[in-house]
Design a protein around this motif. Structure first.
Motif, mmCIF file in Angstrom:
data_model
loop_
_atom_site.group_PDB
_atom_site.id
_atom_site.type_symbol
_atom_site.label_atom_id
_atom_site.label_comp_id
_atom_site.label_asym_id
_atom_site.label_seq_id
_atom_site.Cartn_x
_atom_site.Cartn_y
_atom_site.Cartn_z
ATOM 1 N N ARG A 101 -80.087 48.535 5.956
ATOM 2 C CA ARG A 101 -79.637 47.411 5.888
ATOM 3 C C ARG A 101 -78.954 47.036 4.526
ATOM 4 N N GLY A 102 -79.490 47.588 3.376
ATOM 5 C CA GLY A 102 -78.933 47.501 2.003
ATOM 6 C C GLY A 102 -77.691 48.362 1.885
ATOM 7 N N ALA A 103 -77.582 49.418 2.677
ATOM 8 C CA ALA A 103 -76.333 50.256 2.737
ATOM 9 C C ALA A 103 -75.286 49.757 3.341
ATOM 10 N N PHE A 104 -75.496 49.051 4.717
ATOM 11 C CA PHE A 104 -74.357 48.837 5.537
ATOM 12 C C PHE A 104 -74.468 47.287 5.854
ATOM 13 N N GLY A 105 -75.378 46.481 5.421
ATOM 14 C CA GLY A 105 -75.468 45.233 5.672
ATOM 15 C C GLY A 105 -76.035 44.478 6.925
#
Length: 232
Positions: A101-105
């Motif tokens: 989630r932190g990488a792609f949102g």
């Protein structure tokens, strides 16, 4: 057909795949089967059923043992091999959901849209009482279930049209899809939490369900739309 055309047509045919691999020692044969099975699953965009995997291994290959060995090798990796929707699929482990989630949102690059409470409630009822008509769903909740809400669930490929009901007018019924099983990490509908058992355990009450309130215990039991996105 000319001889040259016939040769070209013959050359276009795929070569027969050697599945039995009898020329290889037993250990190398097993490693090759493992590699083939994992490659097919890795390349697929949806769960791969047994009959597809059987095309690339020999008749003496035990697919369940091959899957077990692949899973054992992936034990320390951030992804795993899961059994969902009647097949097998590679999935990122839940422990890495926040990282993704932190990488792609989102939990996955193209994560599934989170369902509203109303959409989740209707989906839950379809899952438990399918095949069911929109009219029956409306009667269950005591208010109309809109075509737009049904359209959202269809748009996410969570439900599909089932057989027509024997009721007057033969309305369409709705059923869940293989994608529903995949999103919620289920192999079959038999893995849904038992409705009566949840009610007996105090995790779900029919009164609260009709009031539009999903109890936290039921969400934890595996029907939370956000968790479904994390599984992707």
């Amino acid at each position: 057909m000319s001889e040259a055309s016939a040769r070209r047509k013959a050359n276009d045919q795929p070569a027969l795949l050697d599945t039995d691999l009898e020329h290889l020692p037993a250990e190398l044969r097993w490693r090759e089967w493992m590699g083939r099975v994992e490659a097919v699953i890795f390349a697929a965009s949806e769960p791969v059923p047994r009959d597809v995997l059987a095309r690339v291994v020999g008749k003496s290959c035990n697919l369940d043992l091959v899957i077990d060995d692949i899973r054992a090798e992936l034990a320390g990796r951030p992804y795993e091999l899961v059994s969902v929707a009647g097949g097998w699929q590679h999935r990122t482990k839940k422990a890495f959901a926040d990282v993704i989630r932190g990488a792609f949102g989102t939990a996955a690059g193209e994560g599934t849209k989170e369902l509203s409470q109303s959409e989740a409630l209707v989906l839950m009822c379809i899952a438990y009482f399918q095949p069911i008509t929109r009219g029956e769903l409306s009667s269950f909740f005591g208010k109309e279930v809109s075509r737009d809400l049904i359209g959202v669930l269809r748009g996410q490929d969570l439900i599909a049209s089932g057989p027509r009901s024997p009721q007057p007018g033969a309305p369409y019924t709705y059923v869940t899809t293989k994608n529903f099983l995949s999103q919620f990490g289920l192999e079959t509908l038999r893995q849904l939490p038992d409705f009566d058992a949840l009610e007996d355990a105090g995790l779900l009450s029919k009164e609260k369900l009709l009031a539009g309130d999903i109890m936290p215990g039921f969400v934890d039991a595996g029907f939370d739309a956000a968790d479904a996105a994390i599984d992707e």
